[in-house]
Design an enzyme around this catalytic site. Structure first.
Site, PDB file in Angstrom:
ATOM      1  N   HIS A   1      24.622  32.237  35.461  1.00 14.36           N
ATOM      2  CA  HIS A   1      24.580  32.345  36.925  1.00 14.36           C
ATOM      3  C   HIS A   1      25.885  31.788  37.494  1.00 14.36           C
ATOM      4  O   HIS A   1      25.920  31.254  38.584  1.00 14.36           O
ATOM      5  CB  HIS A   1      23.357  31.551  37.419  1.00 14.36           C
ATOM      6  CG  HIS A   1      22.971  31.793  38.848  1.00 14.36           C
ATOM      7  ND1 HIS A   1      22.921  33.039  39.421  1.00 14.36           N
ATOM      8  CD2 HIS A   1      22.578  30.933  39.831  1.00 14.36           C
ATOM      9  CE1 HIS A   1      22.523  32.919  40.683  1.00 14.36           C
ATOM     10  NE2 HIS A   1      22.319  31.650  40.961  1.00 14.36           N
TER      11      HIS A   1
ATOM     12  N   HIS B   1      18.129  25.798  38.444  1.00 19.42           N
ATOM     13  CA  HIS B   1      19.505  25.486  38.824  1.00 19.42           C
ATOM     14  C   HIS B   1      19.461  24.879  40.217  1.00 19.42           C
ATOM     15  O   HIS B   1      18.387  24.772  40.817  1.00 19.42           O
ATOM     16  CB  HIS B   1      20.394  26.732  38.763  1.00 19.42           C
ATOM     17  CG  HIS B   1      20.052  27.796  39.754  1.00 19.42           C
ATOM     18  ND1 HIS B   1      18.837  28.460  39.757  1.00 19.42           N
ATOM     19  CD2 HIS B   1      20.755  28.325  40.801  1.00 19.42           C
ATOM     20  CE1 HIS B   1      18.819  29.352  40.736  1.00 19.42           C
ATOM     21  NE2 HIS B   1      19.965  29.281  41.395  1.00 19.42           N
TER      22      HIS B   1
ATOM     23  N   ASP C   1      17.722  32.507  38.164  1.00 17.55           N
ATOM     24  CA  ASP C   1      18.756  33.393  38.705  1.00 17.55           C
ATOM     25  C   ASP C   1      19.802  33.604  37.620  1.00 17.55           C
ATOM     26  O   ASP C   1      20.365  32.641  37.100  1.00 17.55           O
ATOM     27  CB  ASP C   1      19.447  32.740  39.912  1.00 17.55           C
ATOM     28  CG  ASP C   1      18.558  32.707  41.148  1.00 17.55           C
ATOM     29  OD1 ASP C   1      17.376  33.070  41.040  1.00 17.55           O
ATOM     30  OD2 ASP C   1      19.073  32.315  42.213  1.00 17.55           O
TER      31      ASP C   1
ATOM     32  N   ASP D   1      18.301  27.284  47.673  1.00 15.14           N
ATOM     33  CA  ASP D   1      17.045  28.040  47.869  1.00 15.14           C
ATOM     34  C   ASP D   1      15.998  27.651  46.824  1.00 15.14           C
ATOM     35  O   ASP D   1      14.812  27.902  47.020  1.00 15.14           O
ATOM     36  CB  ASP D   1      17.284  29.564  47.888  1.00 15.14           C
ATOM     37  CG  ASP D   1      18.064  30.098  46.710  1.00 15.14           C
ATOM     38  OD1 ASP D   1      19.025  29.440  46.271  1.00 15.14           O
ATOM     39  OD2 ASP D   1      17.721  31.203  46.220  1.00 15.14           O
TER      40      ASP D   1
ATOM     41  N   HIS E   1      12.884  37.479  43.566  1.00 16.62           N
ATOM     42  CA  HIS E   1      14.202  37.152  44.120  1.00 16.62           C
ATOM     43  C   HIS E   1      14.885  38.421  44.630  1.00 16.62           C
ATOM     44  O   HIS E   1      16.080  38.651  44.393  1.00 16.62           O
ATOM     45  CB  HIS E   1      15.053  36.456  43.045  1.00 16.62           C
ATOM     46  CG  HIS E   1      16.085  35.512  43.588  1.00 16.62           C
ATOM     47  ND1 HIS E   1      17.263  35.930  44.145  1.00 16.62           N
ATOM     48  CD2 HIS E   1      16.120  34.156  43.670  1.00 16.62           C
ATOM     49  CE1 HIS E   1      17.976  34.880  44.532  1.00 16.62           C
ATOM     50  NE2 HIS E   1      17.299  33.786  44.261  1.00 16.62           N
TER      51      HIS E   1
HETATM   52 ZN   LIG Z   1      18.270  31.930  44.209  1.00 21.24          ZN
HETATM   53 ZN   LIG Z   2      20.953  30.906  42.493  1.00 24.77          ZN
END
Ligand SMILES: [Zn+2]
Ligand SMILES: [Zn+2]
Length: 304
Positions: free
Chosen positions: A173, A78, A196, A82, A266
């Protein structure tokens, strides 16, 4: 007399039979010592696939013995920063020559990801146009290496070559939409990377019987402590958690899917590197999931 320059990093020698996930970054948007921004290098079928490209990716690749020139294929889960801010650095670092180590990437870089990948990664590439032009005209870098090929898809097979198959599947997400996870299959072995996400049935389906599942995770009790200690930041602390997965939920996903080995990443925030801290971080997981549980750490190698 030899030139007193710093010696090249010893290269990780790739065994053509190995299938290994190397955690390059187990961190989050928040900057913590010892936890680089997210990226996973997968050594499989004699090549290196990169999943996400956080800001520290080139440095972490080098520290893992994987010179950036060896990376041609990058998959994005995605487009939170980050996971992609390291792309401009990787694109050029993989293309330019590093004398005495390995020649620069002389093929187009291939990027795979969900909707919006063309827009976001295409803009990064566009922002490099001036530098790319100089490298072609003055540094004489290989022309093909300047090219970028993007495949945008939210579900289905992304790559199918030499018995290696990478399949994208949608996760949840939101408000980031779409976001995907990846199932990587080779010689009967399966690695799944959740990206994520909240815990979703689709991950259970795609990770069914997987050898290794790398799942995002945070400890709900620890995050509640941070919220209580910083009431003025309650929304900022707790809102992001709503689109991630708790350690206990990750255990449930791994149990339901019947995976052999669950690797957490994460971390929000990461536990200290002590057995006691990790035991507290993973408390309750073993009662839900009987398989192997690993608290992922930067540069950790996980055999699939
Ligand atoms: Zn992330
Ligand atoms: Zn994310």
């Amino acid at each position: 007399m030899t030139t007193p320059w710093i010696e090249d990093t010893p290269l990780y020698s790739i065994d053509p039979h190995e299938f290994t996930a190397i955690l390059l970054g187990t961190g989050t948007p928040r900057a913590y010592p010892g936890a680089a921004k997210p990226a996973v290098a997968v050594v499989v079928a004699g090549r290196i696939l990169l999943f996400d490209c956080g800001a520290d990716t080139v440095r972490q690749l080098i520290d893992a013995g994987l010179m950036p020139q060896r990376v041609r294929d990058v998959f994005f889960t995605h487009h939170h920063y980050d996971h992609n801010a390291g792309f401009p650095d990787l694109f050029i670092s993989s293309w330019r020559t590093h004398v005495g180590v390995v020649a620069g990437r002389a093929q187009p870089m291939r990027v795979f990801g969900p909707t919006r990948t063309q827009e976001v990664i295409g803009r990064f590439h566009h922002a490099l146009e001036y530098d790319i032009g100089l490298r072609i005209s003055y540094n004489k870098s290989d022309l093909a290496g300047a090219e970028l090929h993007i495949t945008e898809r939210n579900t289905g097979i992304m790559l199918d070559e030499d018995g290696l198959r990478v399949t994208a599947f949608e996760v949840d997400h939101r408000p980031v939409e779409p976001a995907v996870g990846y199932r990587i299959e080779w010689q009967g072995r399966v690695l799944v990377i959740s990206g994520d996400t909240r815990p979703v049935p689709n991950t259970v389906v795609q990770a069914s019987g997987a050898d290794v599942l790398i799942h995002d995770a945070y400890n709900a009790a620890w995050l509640a402590d941070i919220r209580d200690q910083n009431p003025e930041l309650a929304i900022q602390v707790t809102n992001p958690a709503k689109y991630h997965t708790t350690t206990l939920e990750a255990a449930q996903v791994a149990h339901d899917a019947g995976v052999r080995h669950l690797v957490l990443t994460h971390h929000i925030p990461a536990p200290k590197r002590t057995a006691e801290a990790e035991a507290r971080y993973t408390a309750g997981m073993a009662e839900i999931y009987a398989g192997q549980i690993t608290v992922g750490r930067d540069l950790m190698r996980v055999s699939v």
